[in-house]
Design a protein around this motif. Structure first.
Motif, short mmCIF file in Angstrom:
data_model
loop_
_atom_site.label_atom_id
_atom_site.label_comp_id
_atom_site.label_asym_id
_atom_site.label_seq_id
_atom_site.Cartn_x
_atom_site.Cartn_y
_atom_site.Cartn_z
N ARG A 14 -42.50 78.00 62.92
CA ARG A 14 -41.11 78.38 62.84
C ARG A 14 -40.21 77.24 62.74
N LEU A 15 -40.80 76.21 63.82
CA LEU A 15 -39.93 74.77 63.80
C LEU A 15 -39.87 74.12 62.54
N LYS A 16 -41.16 74.16 62.05
CA LYS A 16 -41.38 73.36 60.64
C LYS A 16 -40.59 74.01 59.61
N SER A 17 -40.36 75.04 59.27
CA SER A 17 -39.31 75.88 58.45
C SER A 17 -38.11 75.22 58.54
N PHE A 18 -37.80 75.10 59.90
CA PHE A 18 -36.32 74.57 60.00
C PHE A 18 -35.84 73.26 59.34
N LEU A 19 -37.10 72.42 59.02
CA LEU A 19 -36.98 71.22 58.66
C LEU A 19 -36.28 71.05 57.12
N GLN A 20 -36.57 72.39 56.55
CA GLN A 20 -35.83 72.42 55.26
C GLN A 20 -34.41 72.85 55.19
N PHE B 166 -35.32 65.83 73.66
CA PHE B 166 -36.65 65.46 73.10
C PHE B 166 -37.58 65.70 74.18
N LEU B 167 -37.43 65.47 75.44
CA LEU B 167 -38.37 65.80 76.66
C LEU B 167 -39.19 67.43 76.26
N ASN B 168 -40.30 67.51 76.46
CA ASN B 168 -41.04 68.40 76.17
C ASN B 168 -40.75 69.07 74.62
N SER B 169 -40.83 68.15 73.87
CA SER B 169 -40.59 68.31 72.47
C SER B 169 -39.44 69.32 72.12
N GLY B 170 -38.36 69.14 73.11
CA GLY B 170 -37.14 70.13 72.75
C GLY B 170 -37.34 71.34 73.53
N GLN B 171 -38.63 71.63 73.91
CA GLN B 171 -38.80 73.28 74.17
C GLN B 171 -38.33 73.35 75.64
N THR B 172 -36.85 73.30 75.87
CA THR B 172 -36.28 73.31 77.13
C THR B 172 -34.89 74.02 76.89
N CYS B 173 -34.95 75.18 77.74
CA CYS B 173 -33.75 76.13 77.55
C CYS B 173 -32.32 75.55 77.37
N VAL B 174 -32.25 74.27 78.40
CA VAL B 174 -30.90 73.99 78.35
C VAL B 174 -30.73 72.57 77.32
N ALA B 175 -31.58 72.45 76.49
CA ALA B 175 -31.64 71.31 75.72
C ALA B 175 -30.47 71.31 74.77
N PRO B 176 -29.91 70.22 74.55
CA PRO B 176 -28.92 70.23 73.32
C PRO B 176 -29.33 70.73 72.16
N ASP B 177 -28.70 71.87 71.68
CA ASP B 177 -29.05 72.70 70.59
C ASP B 177 -28.58 72.33 69.16
N TYR B 178 -27.33 71.67 69.27
CA TYR B 178 -26.61 71.00 68.23
C TYR B 178 -25.72 69.86 68.38
N LEU B 179 -25.34 69.00 67.68
CA LEU B 179 -24.36 68.12 68.09
C LEU B 179 -23.22 68.33 67.16
N LEU B 180 -22.23 68.02 68.19
CA LEU B 180 -20.78 68.28 67.59
C LEU B 180 -20.00 66.85 67.81
N VAL B 181 -19.90 65.97 66.60
CA VAL B 181 -19.56 64.72 66.69
C VAL B 181 -18.41 64.46 66.21
N SER C 122 -27.26 78.58 57.84
CA SER C 122 -28.78 78.30 57.92
C SER C 122 -29.61 78.78 58.78
N PRO C 123 -30.74 79.15 58.61
CA PRO C 123 -31.70 79.64 59.62
C PRO C 123 -31.77 78.95 60.93
N VAL C 124 -31.84 77.51 60.91
CA VAL C 124 -32.07 76.82 62.02
C VAL C 124 -30.62 76.73 63.08
N MET C 125 -29.67 77.43 62.34
CA MET C 125 -28.43 77.67 63.40
C MET C 125 -28.03 79.17 63.50
N GLN C 126 -29.13 80.16 63.22
CA GLN C 126 -29.13 81.66 63.72
C GLN C 126 -29.71 81.81 65.09
N GLU C 127 -30.36 80.84 65.61
CA GLU C 127 -31.14 81.01 66.70
C GLU C 127 -31.40 79.87 67.60
#
Length: 457
Positions: free
Chosen positions: A293-299, A237-252, A328-333
């Motif tokens: 674009r990000l707002k659409s991912f919330l769906q 969440f630093l820089n509102s997630g706009q970081t190339c090495v930010a975690p993109d998805y969680l596998l828990v 889903s679109p949020v997992m395609q890019e």
């Protein structure tokens, strides 16, 4: 817009004078760059606040501070990096000495993005200066305040024949990448990276592509949950997630999903309060297009943390999504925003298979106390770089190369790896004149027997 072709020709002509090759010159320019930044810290902080609403804490921690770490490291080690290195010589070359001599490539182009517009412009420049090159910098038009600071910094510190900043939009970038530079260093998205590589190909210009991708964060059942949650929230969440090495998805691991999500929620509240969208230091999304674009991912799933947005301030709250489909679109890019989908797994092999079914990521983060599990994940998954029991910190070490693999990038930099990226390692063999082995020549009778003996399988 400047005539970039003429500007490159001026830099190429100045490079041929040889002035940038000496240790003294390079050291002086590194120190000049460091001093120029130190004198403009207040302006840099103000510009980062204006462009991305970065707090002083975030801006210094992730932009200015790492720059100082890198440039201090380069100043300290420059002489050793420049020194020709003797290497061993095979028996077949008896009497000769072998040396590797670093030399500058020439005139280079550095194209930087808007998310860390200060650091990702000047950190590559450190390597270009250390290696003895001239450089044209092209910062992003989406971070106009910091681009203006960088332009004035370069103009007031260096002659344009050596280092200069060219501003402009996509048209300027297209014109630049089509010119015959000796190297292009691009940081940004994969789609544009492909265009850069294609434009460089007619000139056979080598490229470094620092791209991105969907970087997974794996949390095993034996992880320290509270600590993992804080470090994941920090990296995401630093820089509102706009970081190339930010975690993109969680596998828990399924058994700790509930505890982890609860702890992440607590971490987000401790960082940004009960209403992050109103927190003065919570970052904003860089552009309206990116925000929509990000707002659409919330769906694409159910928000179990966050989910809110503010159309006026271009902010999206720190969000965890569950019930997300892999298709889903949020997992395609690459998401590149404060949205984190969460998935579960039962055993490490299942998680490994899920990650390896997708393009190789820029980063991998593994949270586990078990060293065997740590090795299993890091050895079975191909990725650019990463951390065990933390996020993002590998990016800040000058001792580690930073770069991607496959679609997440080509080449690496930081520390000595930056110097190498902007250098040609020239091989030189010096042969003795005190004697000569006649069997090497075709006129020597039965010379092949000696050659076979020396070069036997």
């Amino acid at each position: 817009m400047a005539n970039v072709h003429q500007l490159l020709e001026r830099q190429q002509a100045w490079f041929r004078t040889g002035e940038s090759r000496s240790y003294a010159f390079r050291l002086t320019q590194l120190k000049k760059l460091k001093q120029a930044v130190a004198e403009r810290e207040a302006a840099i902080l103000a510009a980062l606040r204006a462009d991305l609403n970065k707090s002083e804490h975030e801006a210094y921690t992730l932009e200015i501070g790492p720059f100082y770490t890198e440039i201090n490291f380069a100043i300290k080690h420059l002489r050793a990096w420049m020194k020709p290195k003797r290497v061993r010589t095979p028996m077949t070359h008896l009497g000769s000495r072998s040396t590797i001599m670093p030399e500058p490539l020439g005139s280079v182009l550095i194209i930087s993005p808007w998310n860390y517009p200060f650091n990702l412009t000047l950190t590559p420049l450190i390597g270009a200066i250390a290696a003895g090159n001239t450089a044209i910098l092209k910062p992003s038009e989406l971070s106009p305040a910091i681009s203006g600071v960088l332009e004035s910094l370069a103009a007031e510190s260096f002659q344009p024949e050596y280092i200069t900043v060219v501003q402009g939009g996509a048209e300027t970038s297209r014109e630049l990448v089509g010119l015959p530079f000796d190297h292009i260093f691009y940081t940004g998205g994969t789609a544009v990276g492909k265009l850069v590589m294609a434009a460089a190909a007619p000139n056979l210009t080598p490229v470094t592509l620092e791209l991105g991708g969907k970087s997974p964060c794996i949390v095993h059942h034996d992880a320290s949950i509270a600590l993992a949650a804080r470090r994941i929230a920090f990296g995401k969440f630093l820089n509102s997630g706009q970081t190339c090495v930010a975690p993109d998805y969680l596998l828990v691991h399924r058994s700790v999903k509930g505890a982890l999500l609860e702890a992440i929620g607590q971490a987000v509240t401790s960082f940004y309060g009960e209403e992050p969208l109103k927190h003065p230091d919570y970052g904003r999304i860089a552009s309206r297009r990116h925000y929509e674009r990000l707002k659409s991912f919330l769906q694409d799933g159910k928000a179990v943390i966050g989910g809110g947005s503010d159309d006026e301030s271009l902010r999206i709250a720190p969000t965890i999504l569950e019930d997300v489909a892999w298709s889903s679109p949020v997992m395609q890019e690459e998401i590149f925003g404060p949205i984190l989908p969460v998935f579960t797994y039962e055993d490490p092999q299942e998680a490994i298979a899920l990650v390896n079914a997708r393009p190789r990521p820029l980063a991998l983060y593994v949270f586990s106390q078990n060293e065997a599990v740590q090795r299993q994940f890091t050895s079975s998954i191909s990725f650019g770089g990463g951390c065990i029991n933390d996020t993002m910190l590998h990016l800040g070490s000058p001792y580690l190369p930073f770069g991607g693999v496959g679609q997440s990038g080509i080449g690496s930099y930081h520390g000595e790896y930056s110097f190498r990226t902007f250098s040609h390692m020239k091989s030189v063999l010096k042969q003795t004149t005190a004697f000569d082995f006649p069997f090497r020549y075709p006129s020597f009778k039965n010379g092949i027997k000696i050659i076979r003996m020396l070069m036997k399988p």
